[in-house]
Write a protein that holds these residues in place. Sequence first.
Motif, mmCIF file in Angstrom:
data_model
loop_
_atom_site.group_PDB
_atom_site.id
_atom_site.type_symbol
_atom_site.label_atom_id
_atom_site.label_comp_id
_atom_site.label_asym_id
_atom_site.label_seq_id
_atom_site.Cartn_x
_atom_site.Cartn_y
_atom_site.Cartn_z
ATOM 1 N N ALA A 1 0.820 -1.202 0.000
ATOM 2 C CA ALA A 1 0.000 0.000 0.000
ATOM 3 C C ALA A 1 0.857 1.257 0.000
ATOM 4 O O ALA A 1 0.543 2.242 -0.654
ATOM 5 C CB ALA A 1 -0.896 0.008 1.221
ATOM 6 N N VAL B 1 -16.098 4.689 -15.099
ATOM 7 C CA VAL B 1 -16.562 4.248 -13.784
ATOM 8 C C VAL B 1 -17.984 4.775 -13.584
ATOM 9 O O VAL B 1 -18.226 5.965 -13.783
ATOM 10 C CB VAL B 1 -15.658 4.795 -12.663
ATOM 11 C CG1 VAL B 1 -16.156 4.328 -11.304
ATOM 12 C CG2 VAL B 1 -14.228 4.362 -12.883
ATOM 13 N N SER C 1 -20.637 5.360 -8.004
ATOM 14 C CA SER C 1 -19.574 4.871 -7.129
ATOM 15 C C SER C 1 -18.228 5.478 -7.509
ATOM 16 O O SER C 1 -17.181 4.922 -7.201
ATOM 17 C CB SER C 1 -19.474 3.349 -7.207
ATOM 18 O OG SER C 1 -20.715 2.769 -6.960
ATOM 19 N N GLU D 1 -15.654 6.397 -4.529
ATOM 20 C CA GLU D 1 -15.041 5.234 -3.873
ATOM 21 C C GLU D 1 -13.934 4.653 -4.750
ATOM 22 O O GLU D 1 -12.853 4.338 -4.290
ATOM 23 C CB GLU D 1 -16.071 4.134 -3.607
ATOM 24 C CG GLU D 1 -16.984 4.400 -2.436
ATOM 25 C CD GLU D 1 -18.351 4.865 -2.891
ATOM 26 O OE1 GLU D 1 -18.430 5.520 -3.958
ATOM 27 O OE2 GLU D 1 -19.330 4.583 -2.185
ATOM 28 N N LYS D 2 -14.246 4.515 -6.022
ATOM 29 C CA LYS D 2 -13.276 3.946 -6.944
ATOM 30 C C LYS D 2 -12.052 4.853 -7.036
ATOM 31 O O LYS D 2 -10.915 4.394 -7.022
ATOM 32 C CB LYS D 2 -13.919 3.785 -8.321
ATOM 33 C CG LYS D 2 -12.968 3.343 -9.397
ATOM 34 C CD LYS D 2 -12.929 1.849 -9.538
ATOM 35 C CE LYS D 2 -11.940 1.449 -10.628
ATOM 36 N NZ LYS D 2 -12.077 0.076 -11.034
ATOM 37 N N GLN E 1 -10.914 6.933 -4.786
ATOM 38 C CA GLN E 1 -10.135 6.854 -3.555
ATOM 39 C C GLN E 1 -9.317 5.570 -3.494
ATOM 40 O O GLN E 1 -8.161 5.591 -3.092
ATOM 41 C CB GLN E 1 -11.049 6.942 -2.330
ATOM 42 C CG GLN E 1 -11.675 8.307 -2.108
ATOM 43 C CD GLN E 1 -10.651 9.387 -1.814
ATOM 44 O OE1 GLN E 1 -9.491 9.097 -1.549
ATOM 45 N NE2 GLN E 1 -11.075 10.637 -1.880
ATOM 46 N N ALA E 2 -9.954 4.454 -3.857
ATOM 47 C CA ALA E 2 -9.240 3.177 -3.797
ATOM 48 C C ALA E 2 -8.083 3.167 -4.780
ATOM 49 O O ALA E 2 -6.972 2.734 -4.467
ATOM 50 C CB ALA E 2 -10.195 2.020 -4.077
ATOM 51 N N ALA E 3 -8.337 3.671 -5.984
ATOM 52 C CA ALA E 3 -7.279 3.698 -6.988
ATOM 53 C C ALA E 3 -6.171 4.652 -6.547
ATOM 54 O O ALA E 3 -4.974 4.360 -6.699
ATOM 55 C CB ALA E 3 -7.854 4.126 -8.343
ATOM 56 N N PHE E 4 -6.551 5.758 -5.965
ATOM 57 C CA PHE E 4 -5.584 6.744 -5.499
ATOM 58 C C PHE E 4 -4.719 6.151 -4.387
ATOM 59 O O PHE E 4 -3.488 6.230 -4.426
ATOM 60 C CB PHE E 4 -6.347 7.978 -5.006
ATOM 61 C CG PHE E 4 -5.478 9.103 -4.538
ATOM 62 C CD1 PHE E 4 -4.271 9.377 -5.166
ATOM 63 C CD2 PHE E 4 -5.871 9.904 -3.478
ATOM 64 C CE1 PHE E 4 -3.469 10.431 -4.738
ATOM 65 C CE2 PHE E 4 -5.075 10.953 -3.041
ATOM 66 C CZ PHE E 4 -3.867 11.216 -3.667
ATOM 67 N N ALA E 5 -5.365 5.516 -3.418
ATOM 68 C CA ALA E 5 -4.641 4.977 -2.271
ATOM 69 C C ALA E 5 -3.684 3.868 -2.675
ATOM 70 O O ALA E 5 -2.701 3.614 -1.988
ATOM 71 C CB ALA E 5 -5.617 4.453 -1.230
ATOM 72 N N THR E 6 -3.974 3.190 -3.782
ATOM 73 C CA THR E 6 -3.111 2.090 -4.186
ATOM 74 C C THR E 6 -2.238 2.492 -5.369
ATOM 75 O O THR E 6 -1.618 1.645 -5.996
ATOM 76 C CB THR E 6 -3.949 0.859 -4.583
ATOM 77 O OG1 THR E 6 -4.938 1.282 -5.525
ATOM 78 C CG2 THR E 6 -4.633 0.265 -3.381
ATOM 79 N N GLY E 7 -2.215 3.761 -5.666
ATOM 80 C CA GLY E 7 -1.351 4.220 -6.756
ATOM 81 C C GLY E 7 -1.758 3.685 -8.101
ATOM 82 O O GLY E 7 -0.935 3.544 -8.990
ATOM 83 N N SER E 8 -3.035 3.375 -8.276
ATOM 84 C CA SER E 8 -3.435 2.847 -9.578
ATOM 85 C C SER E 8 -4.208 3.833 -10.431
ATOM 86 O O SER E 8 -4.852 3.434 -11.377
ATOM 87 C CB SER E 8 -4.241 1.549 -9.436
ATOM 88 O OG SER E 8 -4.400 1.145 -8.115
#
Lengths: 317, 510, 293
Positions: free
Chosen positions: B25, B86, B90, B93-94, B96-103
């Motif tokens: 992460a 996307v 949603s 959420e998507k 944030q998740a992509a941002f947090a995982t560098g994707s």
Amino acid sequence: MNSSAVQQSAVTASNPSSSLMKRIIRNRYMYLMILPGLIYFIIFKYVPMWGLVISFQDYQPYKGILGSEWVGLKHFQRLFSEPEFWVIFKNTLVLFVFNILFYFPVPIILAVMLNEVSNAFFKRFVQTIIYIPHFISWVIIVSISFVMLTLDGGFINEMLQAMGFEKINFLMSPEWFHPMYIIQVIWREAGWGTIIYLAAMAAIDPGLYEAARMDGAGRFRQIWHITLPSIRSVIIVLLILRVGNVLDLSFEHVYLLLNSMNRNVAEILDTYVYTTGLKQGQFSYSTAVGFFKSFVGLALVMLSNRLAKKFGEEGVY
Amino acid sequence: MKQLSTRAKMATVICTAMLATTALAGCSSKDAGQANTGASGQDNGKLEPLAKITIMANLQAPEVPSDNVKKVLEEKTGTKIEFQWVPDGSYDEKFQAAFATGSLPQAAYIKNQTSFILLRDAMKNGQFWEIGPYLKDYPNLSKLNPDVLKNTAVDGKIYSLYQERPLTRQGLIYRKDWADKLGLQAPKTTDDIYNMLKKFKEADLAGGGKTIGLADRNDLVYGSFRTLSMWFGTPNGWGVENGSLVPDFMTKGYMDTMKFIKKLRDEGLINQDFPVTSKTDQTNLMYTGRAGMYIGSMPDSESMQDKTSKNVKEAQYDVVSAINGPDGKPATWALPGYGTLVVFPKSAVKSEKELKQILAFYDKFLDPAVADLLKYGIEGTNYTKQDGKIVPSTDNKLYEKDVKAYQSIALADTTNVTPAKYTIPVREKAEKLALEANKYGISDPTYSLDSKTYNEKGARLQDIIKDATYKFMTGNLDEKGFQAAIKKWQDDGGAKIIEEYNAAYKNAKK
Amino acid sequence: MVQDKNFGSRLFDAVNILLLALIAIAMFIPFLHVVMTSFATVEELTRKPFLLIPTEYSLKAYEYILSTSTIFRALGVSVGITVGGTAISMVLTALMAYGLTRRDLDGRKAINLMIVFTMLFNGGLIPTFIVVKAMGLIDSYMALILPTAINAFNLIIMRSFFQNLPDGLEESAKIDGCNDFGILFRIVIPLSMPAIATISLFYAVTYWNNFFSAIMYLNDADKWPIQVLLRQIVIMASGLAADTSGMGDDFVKPPEQTIKMAVIVVSTLPILIAYPFLQKYFAKGALVGSIKG
């Protein structure tokens, strides 16, 4: 299966260590069965649980969990010092009590009623109809309610007026929030909720009813002495699980019913988390509130589980 | 005891596994940036176009679009495009998740203003490229509206390209045929508005005692309230009084607006349930000819005219934008002027050169041909031209399949865009009025300001005011009660917000 | 069954059937409204917001939904995920549930508690996303199945059903030379068909309705299941969406109510069709008969 357990515990008492090995070897297939599920829970449930530590941080997604700043109990302090916290907590509990008192028994009663129907076609027909509402989203249910209840030409209010009564402001008055909520819950979920109980009732030996009839037991006594005891353990398991979800009331539903006029009774923890946490990106704070909710749930599950065991029930763990 | 030790062992296993994943992460930027490795760049002008770009955007159409527009876009920009659509519901959420995982991919759209505010910290922290200094090198990007850019700035720096949106399109839509029947002129003041509503109701033009004057909904911002409040001299969100910022609800105009609506409700000139009425139910009151006035976005007049005509043949709508405030001058609510924003994550865009290529790619979005392409689709298929104006195809499904989704990635809305020809005259007028209203639009001075307390609990505090406002308007709260709510707002953190905004305001002025 | 119908019993039946019929009607009317709205014309619906019998029928809403270009592929994906996912889930759940019925199993209580724990605490979206990504499941259909393969609630219910089976079955099977797997598959499962049917239904409905995993874990829109598509059609008008969008509010025109209702009908239909097939497992006393037989 009970009898074997009793025998086993008698054996183990005499020689604990060697019989432990023996037991494990004897139960090797059982462990093998559990293993895939256990791996699933560890990977997909326990590994991500690491994420809960962000409730003790000022978490920023780009910094990651390791890079974010630790702030101890700051978010919990904020939650408990919120002026509305106790009101919100109380509202949540009230809604939960409403659920347990007025919703929880309904599927059981419905299932019993269905179980008493001897005409297979009628039974299946009713069963199919009452479970459909489960598939209609809250948005639609709330908007149908609006159309029927609105002051501006709603069906119910028009009827009240025609009968010479005052119009009732259903949608905006705090007193009508709970009845409206619970009726909608019952309408949507009661039929769906019967399924588990009907499955449990399918396992009852018809011979029991025959014997009861021989003894001259009426229908109510048959229900009381045969049907209900036979599904008791399922009822208790469901009740404990429901209690565990005490603070997890359907967010979407309540949020749709919530408005400025009924907020003092309708704001619950979930809607609070939504406005204060998720809408504003307060990841750590909303996780902390979630943590608090889970903790209350855990305490209640443990309490009710212990109670169940006291009454000789299996409980959930 | 046994149970405890099992659990302890389990905990060790879990912790090890967790450490492994968090390591992942933390180092976020591993797998991105594969996109472009061209020859070393020289000047901006000579940079070859980007070979391939991946774009994440929210899908604001019923379905993922066909490739038709994309193919033309690839041709015109010389860049191969991969879209990650996307679903709108949603998107955050998507993201944030992509941002947090560098994707996140090379270009990522931000859903709206709220989502943008959430990213300010990450921007300050250097997670996204600052593009401000580069804009001057591009023919189109250099001409972006400085006022709107200012609204998207974070600490005075620009990190995102904005999607153009009309600044001032709020106004009043009313039943012209009703007004004509009663000999009423288009309203010029709030008194005229009241008068018109009263006459509508008295004449009971909908019949059967069912007439409602104004149709409103459960939204204090995009419903009638904010637009109406501008006409009472209320500032937009925040106003400047004696050189410092004050929130709108502490001004006299706000109180006057509340009193006005309360009066409407007491006299039955507005739908009684407006605090809980959805937009669908609100517009239905218009479509069925029960209500005679709507305050909101003027372009809505088109669908309103269209749908009402199907129920009430003689219905005719008209729009008004300039209602005079208490000072006798027209006023209207100005939006921030942008729709979505697009940012360029450093985890995916590896070099300055790549950034420049991406900006060159986006510069083309504002070329007339591309701007029209993204807004209207392909000439001949999706639209035809008539007198230099665009006539969109009437095939709604085709439009949704080919074009609609691209409107959410387009940057141009008016600049370099050929105007559309509207079949319904009232819409044409709405567009004209919206442009004219730019002159007297009232902007929110806090669009580009930052307040820590606001970010933390602004939404929650706003609920106090929102509740009090509705309670006042429905007669459940008096003026004293409203002042008490303001006091509560201040005590719970509002005072700090005022302080922080004022500090930021003075800083920005320097 | 013994036909011993005295007056009280008949009265009971009459009242019971009457009440059930009333309940069924109360539950059916709003649903009828949903179905009828989906066949109504937009104009009529505007005039009569609570419509039960339209005067004019229209298939426009269905035409609209079915003309979405990828809808049939998405339907295929959904059916695949539902069938495959339910199968995987049922195997994992049944195995684990049965494994946990044996009372002298060491660590049983700890594992049970651990399962209950996951119902109350979860790490949240981003950590789960990280795990799914680390396992290389992004853009794979398995991402829609594996992360939700076992539902703790279903597992506990299943375990409780297994536990309620009559004692002594196990012993007699052991005497016949079955090992634990044999007992599970030859005796316990055949005797638990109502429970198996119930839990399968729960899993199937969850897989069928799931859209969120697909949005999170599938970047390639070509792989979307039908619920993502249908939701996309509906979301433009949902109350929640309008409230959170902040500025986009008036750019997104709400779709017609008729389309929203048609989407409900389309997405509920497969489950409605499947349910009667499951109902035969709920027949009263069916399985006790099979023990004796």
